[in-house]
Design a protein around this motif. Sequence first.
Motif, PDB file in Angstrom:
ATOM      1  N   ALA A  60       0.827  -1.210   0.000  1.00  0.00           N
ATOM      2  CA  ALA A  60       0.000   0.000   0.000  1.00  0.00           C
ATOM      3  C   ALA A  60       0.864   1.264   0.000  1.00  0.00           C
ATOM      4  CB  ALA A  60      -0.944  -0.005   1.204  1.00  0.00           C
ATOM      5  N   ALA A  61       1.913   1.285   0.808  1.00  0.00           N
ATOM      6  CA  ALA A  61       2.795   2.463   0.866  1.00  0.00           C
ATOM      7  C   ALA A  61       3.555   2.638  -0.440  1.00  0.00           C
ATOM      8  CB  ALA A  61       3.768   2.326   2.038  1.00  0.00           C
ATOM      9  N   ASP A  63       2.592   1.646  -3.473  1.00  0.00           N
ATOM     10  CA  ASP A  63       1.616   2.126  -4.461  1.00  0.00           C
ATOM     11  C   ASP A  63       1.326   3.611  -4.271  1.00  0.00           C
ATOM     12  OD1 ASP A  63       1.411  -0.386  -5.598  1.00  0.00           O
ATOM     13  OD2 ASP A  63      -0.492  -0.883  -4.602  1.00  0.00           O
ATOM     14  N   LYS A  64       1.115   4.004  -3.039  1.00  0.00           N
ATOM     15  CA  LYS A  64       0.787   5.405  -2.725  1.00  0.00           C
ATOM     16  C   LYS A  64       1.906   6.351  -3.176  1.00  0.00           C
ATOM     17  CE  LYS A  64      -0.260   8.442   1.146  1.00  0.00           C
ATOM     18  NZ  LYS A  64      -0.316   8.550   2.605  1.00  0.00           N
ATOM     19  N   ASN A  65       3.147   5.890  -3.098  1.00  0.00           N
ATOM     20  CA  ASN A  65       4.291   6.733  -3.435  1.00  0.00           C
ATOM     21  C   ASN A  65       4.829   6.493  -4.839  1.00  0.00           C
ATOM     22  OD1 ASN A  65       4.951   8.335  -0.903  1.00  0.00           O
ATOM     23  ND2 ASN A  65       4.657   6.274  -0.107  1.00  0.00           N
TER      24      ASN A  65
END
Length: 181
Positions: A60-61, A63-65
């Motif tokens: 998730a982190a 993908d977010k970045n």
Amino acid sequence: ITIRRAVNMLAEEGILQRKSGVGTFVIEDCHVQRPKKFIGLILSGITDSYGKNLLQSIVAAADKNGYQLILKLTDENSEKESHLVEEMISLGISGLLIEPVQRNFYDATLIKYIYSQFPIVILDKELQGIDSLFVGSDHYQGAKDSALMLIENGQKDPVIIGYEEVRNSTLEKRIEAFSKT
């Protein structure tokens, strides 16, 4: 119809060129846009109790970045860990997250890249004496709190039972906390 649609999509993306009456050609200098930011993740394994949640959070982190994640598993094998560190670096990753094997072992390849300032974050196993980025739990306080809770609930002599061949700083901190409580 499916092939025609695929050819049209590739032409729109600049990969193919269509010439009426001549044919369809691959453009030699086409540059397909692909993500440029890759991050490596090496785990010793994945279990429901630990690795699953960790992996979901890291994905998730990433993908977010805007990072693409490359995942490899060592299966608690120190030689495989060393090989995977080299492999990840050679793939051109921007950084590496690694949960080292859970033994009193410091991978020379990993240490080499830490000291060369390659962005590496160590997960859950503090490399004592090595100046590295580390993310983990306060194993001492966690073990102390657990021992106190057991004592408060009537246990007279709580102990830690572990594997003799698996000794590392994490386990040592837990043993020390239980011994002093």
